[in-house]
Write a protein that holds these residues in place. Structure first.
Motif, PDB file in Angstrom:
ATOM      1  N   GLU A 176      -0.905  30.803  25.531  1.00 27.09           N
ATOM      2  CA  GLU A 176      -0.970  31.441  24.224  1.00 27.09           C
ATOM      3  C   GLU A 176      -2.175  30.922  23.458  1.00 27.09           C
ATOM      4  N   GLN A 177      -2.916  31.845  22.876  1.00 31.08           N
ATOM      5  CA  GLN A 177      -4.045  31.463  22.042  1.00 31.08           C
ATOM      6  C   GLN A 177      -3.909  32.148  20.702  1.00 31.08           C
ATOM      7  N   TYR A 178      -4.175  31.415  19.678  1.00 32.79           N
ATOM      8  CA  TYR A 178      -4.058  31.926  18.312  1.00 32.79           C
ATOM      9  C   TYR A 178      -5.433  31.866  17.671  1.00 32.79           C
ATOM     10  N   PHE A 179      -5.868  33.016  17.187  1.00 30.95           N
ATOM     11  CA  PHE A 179      -7.250  33.143  16.738  1.00 30.95           C
ATOM     12  C   PHE A 179      -7.407  32.968  15.236  1.00 30.95           C
ATOM     13  N   GLY A 180      -8.563  32.464  14.856  1.00 31.67           N
ATOM     14  CA  GLY A 180      -8.959  32.480  13.462  1.00 31.67           C
ATOM     15  C   GLY A 180      -9.616  33.798  13.114  1.00 31.67           C
ATOM     16  N   PRO A 181     -10.031  33.953  11.860  1.00 35.35           N
ATOM     17  CA  PRO A 181     -10.615  35.221  11.413  1.00 35.35           C
ATOM     18  C   PRO A 181     -12.047  35.438  11.894  1.00 35.35           C
TER      19      PRO A 181
ATOM     20  N   TYR B 234     -15.255  31.665  21.214  1.00 35.35           N
ATOM     21  CA  TYR B 234     -15.659  32.898  21.877  1.00 35.35           C
ATOM     22  C   TYR B 234     -16.725  33.579  21.022  1.00 35.35           C
TER      23      TYR B 234
ATOM     24  N   PHE C   3     -15.658  39.993  24.622  1.00 39.19           N
ATOM     25  CA  PHE C   3     -15.499  38.579  24.317  1.00 39.19           C
ATOM     26  C   PHE C   3     -16.169  37.763  25.398  1.00 39.19           C
TER      27      PHE C   3
ATOM     28  N   PHE D  61     -10.783  26.766  21.555  1.00 37.05           N
ATOM     29  CA  PHE D  61     -11.718  27.625  22.273  1.00 37.05           C
ATOM     30  C   PHE D  61     -12.697  28.238  21.279  1.00 37.05           C
TER      31      PHE D  61
ATOM     32  N   LEU E 222     -19.792  38.047  16.250  1.00 35.23           N
ATOM     33  CA  LEU E 222     -18.623  37.432  15.621  1.00 35.23           C
ATOM     34  C   LEU E 222     -18.203  36.255  16.492  1.00 35.23           C
TER      35      LEU E 222
ATOM     36  N   LEU F  56     -15.443  33.613  17.330  1.00 33.26           N
ATOM     37  CA  LEU F  56     -14.009  33.403  17.126  1.00 33.26           C
ATOM     38  C   LEU F  56     -13.578  32.065  17.691  1.00 33.26           C
TER      39      LEU F  56
END
Lengths: 114, 112
Positions: free
Chosen positions: A102-107, A35, A43, A33, A89, A91
């Motif tokens: 479940e979603q896991y985000f980068g920096p 965003y 977001f 994804f 930003l 993301l």
């Protein structure tokens, strides 16, 4: 801890320039994804992929943004002609699969358009 | 309009107290609800989530309460600690939609 990698962390472009950012999802995560987080901390969903295929994208993404997730290469999001309002930003998040919430985000990549 | 709303942009709680973060949503098709924690300059981290078939889920100091008829869910943090200070984002999704919708966030500050 999330292992989603985003580069660059910061990006500065002039108006009209191309801005490209990259994302390497967590290993084994086929869904990616993008965003946009604006100054109000909201977001906005831009686009998502399953493997190399686009699942959904908003109108803005269809017109000025291009994104891809080629096999064996990082995913990328590119703004063809940056505008001041694109400063935000960006993301990237990855998920183990469709229907897995479940979603896991980068920096994130912080884009500033001058 | 905003489909997921966090009406309180900020909240201050004394250390040791209970922090209660609230989220309202408009779309009654949402069936997945989550809370994320975000430090400045860091990406959001998934804290806890719940499907619509339950109305409560606990995990350590965190509890999510879901009120489907009221289109509302909340996060309770017991024994709040200074390291809980962060922005908390609520999020909701429709199964099969694959597109999470986030609230704007509530900045929680725990005062020692």
């Amino acid at each position: 801890n999330s292992k989603v990698i985003q580069t660059p962390r910061y990006l500065v472009k002039g108006q009209g320039q191309k801005a490209k950012m990259r994302c390497i999802p967590e290993k084994g995560h086929p869904v990616v994804f993008w965003y946009q987080q604006n100054k109000n901390n909201e977001f906005k969903f831009l686009i998502n992929f399953q493997n190399q295929e686009v699942l959904q994208q908003i109108d803005m993404t269809e017109k000025r943004f291009s994104a891809e997730c080629p096999s064996n290469s990082p995913c990328s999001l590119e703004i063809q002609s940056s505008e001041a309002g694109d400063s935000a930003l960006y993301l990237c998040a990855s998920s183990p699969g469709l229907g897995n919430y479940e979603q896991y985000f980068g920096p994130g990549t912080r884009l500033t358009v001058l | 309009g905003q489909q997921v709303k966090q009406s309180s942009p900020s909240l201050t709680v004394q250390e040791g107290g209970i922090s209660i973060l609230n989220c309202d949503y408009e779309n009654d098709m949402f069936d997945y609800f989550a809370w994320y924690k975000k430090y400045p300059d860091n990406s959001p981290t998934l804290l806890i989530s719940v499907r619509s078939n339950v109305d409560k889920r606990e995990d350590g100091r965190l509890t999510v309460f879901l009120n489907k008829s009221g289109k509302h869910f909340s996060l309770h943090i017991t024994a709040s600690q200074p390291e809980d200070t962060a922005v908390y984002l609520c999020a909701a999704e429709i199964y099969g939609n694959e597109k999470i919708t986030f609230g704007a966030g509530t900045k929680l500050t725990i005062k020692p």
